[in-house]
Design a protein around this motif. Structure first.
Motif, PDB file in Angstrom:
ATOM      1  N   ARG A 170      -4.605  20.469  45.084  1.00 15.70           N
ATOM      2  CA  ARG A 170      -4.094  19.319  44.341  1.00 15.70           C
ATOM      3  C   ARG A 170      -3.981  19.635  42.851  1.00 15.70           C
ATOM      4  NH1 ARG A 170      -4.699  14.838  48.050  1.00 15.70           N
ATOM      5  NH2 ARG A 170      -4.749  13.253  46.419  1.00 15.70           N
ATOM      6  N   PHE A 171      -4.801  20.558  42.363  1.00 20.94           N
ATOM      7  CA  PHE A 171      -4.622  21.011  40.986  1.00 20.94           C
ATOM      8  C   PHE A 171      -3.323  21.801  40.854  1.00 20.94           C
ATOM      9  CE2 PHE A 171      -9.015  19.877  40.317  1.00 20.94           C
ATOM     10  CZ  PHE A 171      -9.099  19.639  38.954  1.00 20.94           C
ATOM     11  N   ILE A 172      -3.012  22.627  41.855  1.00 17.23           N
ATOM     12  CA  ILE A 172      -1.844  23.506  41.780  1.00 17.23           C
ATOM     13  C   ILE A 172      -0.531  22.736  41.865  1.00 17.23           C
ATOM     14  CG2 ILE A 172      -0.646  25.414  42.954  1.00 17.23           C
ATOM     15  CD1 ILE A 172      -3.412  26.356  43.938  1.00 17.23           C
ATOM     16  N   ASP A 173      -0.512  21.665  42.638  1.00 14.81           N
ATOM     17  CA  ASP A 173       0.731  20.987  43.026  1.00 14.81           C
ATOM     18  C   ASP A 173       0.995  19.766  42.139  1.00 14.81           C
ATOM     19  OD1 ASP A 173       2.834  19.730  44.358  1.00 14.81           O
ATOM     20  OD2 ASP A 173       2.038  20.192  46.340  1.00 14.81           O
ATOM     21  N   LYS A 174       2.179  19.703  41.547  1.00 12.86           N
ATOM     22  CA  LYS A 174       2.553  18.562  40.698  1.00 12.86           C
ATOM     23  C   LYS A 174       2.653  17.253  41.465  1.00 12.86           C
ATOM     24  CE  LYS A 174       6.229  20.381  38.725  1.00 12.86           C
ATOM     25  NZ  LYS A 174       7.427  20.511  37.837  1.00 12.86           N
ATOM     26  N   THR A 175       2.708  17.318  42.789  1.00  8.38           N
ATOM     27  CA  THR A 175       2.669  16.095  43.584  1.00  8.38           C
ATOM     28  C   THR A 175       1.426  15.277  43.240  1.00  8.38           C
ATOM     29  OG1 THR A 175       3.785  17.224  45.418  1.00  8.38           O
ATOM     30  CG2 THR A 175       2.650  15.177  45.950  1.00  8.38           C
ATOM     31  N   PHE A 176       0.335  15.962  42.920  1.00  4.87           N
ATOM     32  CA  PHE A 176      -0.942  15.294  42.663  1.00  4.87           C
ATOM     33  C   PHE A 176      -1.415  15.431  41.218  1.00  4.87           C
ATOM     34  CE2 PHE A 176      -0.857  17.037  47.000  1.00  4.87           C
ATOM     35  CZ  PHE A 176      -0.898  15.863  47.727  1.00  4.87           C
ATOM     36  N   ASN A 177      -0.967  16.462  40.522  1.00  2.91           N
ATOM     37  CA  ASN A 177      -1.510  16.776  39.205  1.00  2.91           C
ATOM     38  C   ASN A 177      -0.554  16.324  38.104  1.00  2.91           C
ATOM     39  OD1 ASN A 177      -2.532  17.912  36.855  1.00  2.91           O
ATOM     40  ND2 ASN A 177      -3.026  19.878  37.801  1.00  2.91           N
ATOM     41  N   ASN A 178      -0.933  15.233  37.426  1.00  9.21           N
ATOM     42  CA  ASN A 178      -0.177  14.834  36.230  1.00  9.21           C
ATOM     43  C   ASN A 178      -1.105  14.730  35.020  1.00  9.21           C
ATOM     44  OD1 ASN A 178      -1.537  12.417  36.657  1.00  9.21           O
ATOM     45  ND2 ASN A 178       0.242  11.381  37.548  1.00  9.21           N
ATOM     46  N   ALA A 212     -10.239  36.169  48.909  1.00  7.79           N
ATOM     47  CA  ALA A 212      -8.889  35.808  49.340  1.00  7.79           C
ATOM     48  C   ALA A 212      -8.643  34.361  48.946  1.00  7.79           C
ATOM     49  CB  ALA A 212      -8.738  35.996  50.847  1.00  7.79           C
ATOM     50  N   ILE A 213      -7.405  33.930  49.047  1.00  8.21           N
ATOM     51  CA  ILE A 213      -7.067  32.549  48.730  1.00  8.21           C
ATOM     52  C   ILE A 213      -5.983  32.065  49.683  1.00  8.21           C
ATOM     53  CG2 ILE A 213      -5.354  33.194  46.974  1.00  8.21           C
ATOM     54  CD1 ILE A 213      -6.305  30.700  45.364  1.00  8.21           C
ATOM     55  N   LYS A 214      -6.114  30.828  50.114  1.00  8.69           N
ATOM     56  CA  LYS A 214      -5.119  30.188  50.975  1.00  8.69           C
ATOM     57  C   LYS A 214      -4.376  29.153  50.150  1.00  8.69           C
ATOM     58  CE  LYS A 214      -4.699  28.192  55.614  1.00  8.69           C
ATOM     59  NZ  LYS A 214      -5.495  27.853  56.842  1.00  8.69           N
ATOM     60  N   ILE A 215      -3.056  29.246  50.134  1.00  9.32           N
ATOM     61  CA  ILE A 215      -2.227  28.397  49.278  1.00  9.32           C
ATOM     62  C   ILE A 215      -1.053  27.864  50.094  1.00  9.32           C
ATOM     63  CG2 ILE A 215      -0.967  28.254  47.093  1.00  9.32           C
ATOM     64  CD1 ILE A 215      -2.321  30.793  46.180  1.00  9.32           C
ATOM     65  N   ASN A 216      -0.607  26.659  49.776  1.00  6.25           N
ATOM     66  CA  ASN A 216       0.629  26.153  50.360  1.00  6.25           C
ATOM     67  C   ASN A 216       1.824  26.920  49.806  1.00  6.25           C
ATOM     68  OD1 ASN A 216      -0.602  24.077  51.857  1.00  6.25           O
ATOM     69  ND2 ASN A 216      -0.534  22.673  50.124  1.00  6.25           N
ATOM     70  N   SER A 217       2.742  27.264  50.674  1.00  4.03           N
ATOM     71  CA  SER A 217       3.961  27.946  50.227  1.00  4.03           C
ATOM     72  C   SER A 217       5.027  26.968  49.768  1.00  4.03           C
ATOM     73  CB  SER A 217       4.525  28.807  51.365  1.00  4.03           C
ATOM     74  OG  SER A 217       4.873  28.000  52.478  1.00  4.03           O
ATOM     75  N   ASP A 218       4.792  25.669  50.002  1.00  3.69           N
ATOM     76  CA  ASP A 218       5.797  24.667  49.656  1.00  3.69           C
ATOM     77  C   ASP A 218       5.118  23.421  49.117  1.00  3.69           C
ATOM     78  OD1 ASP A 218       4.614  23.757  51.960  1.00  3.69           O
ATOM     79  OD2 ASP A 218       6.464  23.403  53.065  1.00  3.69           O
ATOM     80  N   SER A 219       5.939  22.457  48.703  1.00  4.96           N
ATOM     81  CA  SER A 219       5.444  21.221  48.117  1.00  4.96           C
ATOM     82  C   SER A 219       6.329  20.056  48.545  1.00  4.96           C
ATOM     83  CB  SER A 219       5.447  21.324  46.586  1.00  4.96           C
ATOM     84  OG  SER A 219       5.182  20.070  45.993  1.00  4.96           O
ATOM     85  N   GLN A 220       5.759  18.877  48.533  1.00  6.76           N
ATOM     86  CA  GLN A 220       6.544  17.676  48.827  1.00  6.76           C
ATOM     87  C   GLN A 220       7.329  17.206  47.612  1.00  6.76           C
ATOM     88  OE1 GLN A 220       3.451  15.007  50.163  1.00  6.76           O
ATOM     89  NE2 GLN A 220       3.506  15.778  52.255  1.00  6.76           N
ATOM     90  N   THR A 221       7.018  17.767  46.442  1.00  7.04           N
ATOM     91  CA  THR A 221       7.650  17.332  45.204  1.00  7.04           C
ATOM     92  C   THR A 221       8.307  18.511  44.498  1.00  7.04           C
ATOM     93  OG1 THR A 221       5.939  15.639  44.942  1.00  7.04           O
ATOM     94  CG2 THR A 221       7.260  16.167  43.000  1.00  7.04           C
ATOM     95  N   ASP A 222       9.616  18.431  44.279  1.00 14.31           N
ATOM     96  CA  ASP A 222      10.344  19.478  43.535  1.00 14.31           C
ATOM     97  C   ASP A 222      10.011  20.850  44.107  1.00 14.31           C
ATOM     98  OD1 ASP A 222      11.950  20.710  41.715  1.00 14.31           O
ATOM     99  OD2 ASP A 222      10.752  20.207  39.943  1.00 14.31           O
ATOM    100  N   GLY A 249       1.494  25.800  54.653  1.00 15.89           N
ATOM    101  CA  GLY A 249       2.457  24.823  54.173  1.00 15.89           C
ATOM    102  C   GLY A 249       1.924  23.411  54.297  1.00 15.89           C
ATOM    103  N   VAL A 250       2.581  22.487  53.619  1.00 14.08           N
ATOM    104  CA  VAL A 250       2.067  21.123  53.541  1.00 14.08           C
ATOM    105  C   VAL A 250       2.306  20.325  54.816  1.00 14.08           C
ATOM    106  CG1 VAL A 250       2.292  21.022  51.038  1.00 14.08           C
ATOM    107  CG2 VAL A 250       4.201  20.268  52.466  1.00 14.08           C
ATOM    108  N   ASP A 251       3.240  20.748  55.655  1.00 10.60           N
ATOM    109  CA  ASP A 251       3.674  19.897  56.764  1.00 10.60           C
ATOM    110  C   ASP A 251       3.604  20.600  58.113  1.00 10.60           C
ATOM    111  OD1 ASP A 251       5.643  21.728  56.256  1.00 10.60           O
ATOM    112  OD2 ASP A 251       7.307  20.321  56.500  1.00 10.60           O
ATOM    113  N   PHE A 252       2.653  21.520  58.294  1.00  4.97           N
ATOM    114  CA  PHE A 252       2.620  22.278  59.552  1.00  4.97           C
ATOM    115  C   PHE A 252       2.395  21.366  60.756  1.00  4.97           C
ATOM    116  CE2 PHE A 252      -1.828  22.059  58.368  1.00  4.97           C
ATOM    117  CZ  PHE A 252      -2.500  21.956  59.567  1.00  4.97           C
ATOM    118  N   ILE A 253       1.690  20.266  60.550  1.00  5.78           N
ATOM    119  CA  ILE A 253       1.419  19.346  61.666  1.00  5.78           C
ATOM    120  C   ILE A 253       2.697  18.671  62.146  1.00  5.78           C
ATOM    121  CG2 ILE A 253       0.305  17.146  62.239  1.00  5.78           C
ATOM    122  CD1 ILE A 253      -2.093  18.006  60.656  1.00  5.78           C
TER     123      ILE A 253
END
Length: 357
Positions: A170-178, A212-222, A249-253
């Motif tokens: 949530r820190f990485i993604d502008k969807t949550f971080n303003n 190691a680090i696990k990161i989303n490859s995509d975002s719901q915003t921009d 990714g954010v939507d694998f489910i």
């Protein structure tokens, strides 16, 4: 068929092949944060079936950041011994063990005082306040201390969970971080907490302790801007000495059941443009999927739900017993443990029902 005999050399780890068990919550822990016999048996079965590296389900680093009632914990020294036992068990089969550490953020279930990267309204009339810099410092220290405990346990490294809407993602993604401070704004600031945690772990545990680090490859915003921002993240991870990046990714489910390799095109582009080792997780279901990845620039292959359904799927693929997993991608593995404790897969439940008729 696939080969399981081609080793992969990373910066500090040598894997017997390219296959990783990606972190999935097991629902097998006790409510006081300890592994159960069923959890150890799960690791034993996985390590006997040709997996080079097993990443644990996410482990809680701090009270107030617990995501699941039966989540394994590493926020106290009393939890160290169980990781030593798990690592010893896994090592017997020439597999490596890398616990994943995480903070649930506003998804925490063990506090009424919810916090998020930025203040927001949550579901069920809940509110999350914005984390202060002082609180961020506490969380950062908790990750570093958790990693040090795990090093004491004799594991082969740790993975930071910075995906799937847990706190670091949530820190990485502008969807949550303003945020408007040093942890918000451009991608350098949004990745700052991850960078500080990684640097802190390296300082505490040594430069040779694999992270190691696990990161989303995509975002719901921009999403396109997010993808461009990942160039900075990848370069920063390489600079910081990250062992490998695992992309989800954010939507694998929500992916169609018939689809596979959900994020392959973007992740392969990342791998083509950067030399740091990368792994892909999401929709790896068949020998054809594996061969597609092996023909790309992606060095590592992670499996998650496929291994819930069939812990021996790699053994089956290697022997030619099957070309495709039986996994339905139905996501009932997230629900059925609450109804039938100890069972993750709907196919396992159906089989048990048939046997008891």
């Amino acid at each position: 068929m696939i080969s399981l005999d081609t080793p992969v050399q990373l910066s500090h780890l040598r894997l017997k092949n390219c296959f990783i068990r990606s972190a999935v919550h097991s629902f097998l822990g006790s409510t006081d944060g300890f592994m159960t016999d069923a959890e150890y048996q799960m690791y034993n079965t996985l390590s006997q079936n040709n997996i080079a590296l097993i990443i644990s389900g996410h482990c809680c680093v701090l009270a107030g950041g617990l995501a699941n009632e039966e989540q394994i914990r590493i926020d106290d020294d009393k939890y160290i011994a169980q990781f030593h036992r798990a690592a010893k068990l896994i090592h017997q089969h020439n597999s490596l063990f890398m616990p994943q550490i995480s903070h649930a953020g506003p998804r925490a279930i063990d506090t009424d005082n919810l916090f998020d990267v930025s203040a927001r309204e949550l579901k069920k009339n809940h509110h999350a306040a914005q984390l202060s810099c002082e609180q961020i410092t506490v969380i950062k220290k908790a990750f570093i201390t958790a990693a040090y405990r795990l090093k004491q346990a004799g594991v082969d490294g740790i993975q930071l969970h910075a995906a799937h809407s847990y706190l670091l993602s949530r820190f990485i993604d502008k969807t949550f971080n303003n945020r408007q401070d040093k942890y918000g704004g451009d991608i350098k600031n949004r990745f700052r907490l991850c960078s500080e945690i990684i640097s802190g772990i390296k300082e505490k545990c040594g430069d040779d302790f694999p992270i190691a680090i696990k990161i989303n490859s995509d975002s719901q915003t921009d999403d396109e801007t997010y993808a461009a921002d990942m160039d900075y993240v990848i370069d920063k991870c390489q600079q910081l000495g990250i062992e490998f990046i695992e992309w989800s990714g954010v939507d694998f489910i929500n992916q169609p059941r018939s689809d596979s390799l959900y994020y392959f095109k973007r992740i392969n582009t990342f791998a083509q443009n950067h030399s740091i080792p990368m792994s892909i997780v999401g929709g790896v279901k068949s020998v054809n999927d594996i061969n597609t990845i092996l023909a790309s620039e992606i060095k590592l292959i992670s499996l998650a739900r496929t291994l819930i359904c069939e812990p021996d799927i790699l053994t089956k693929f290697a022997s030619g017993q099957t070309q495709k997993s039986s996994c339905l991608s139905c996501n009932r593995c997230f629900a059925i443990p609450h109804i039938h404790p100890g069972i993750r897969c709907i196919l396992h439940w159906k089989k048990m029902r048939q046997q008891h008729k």
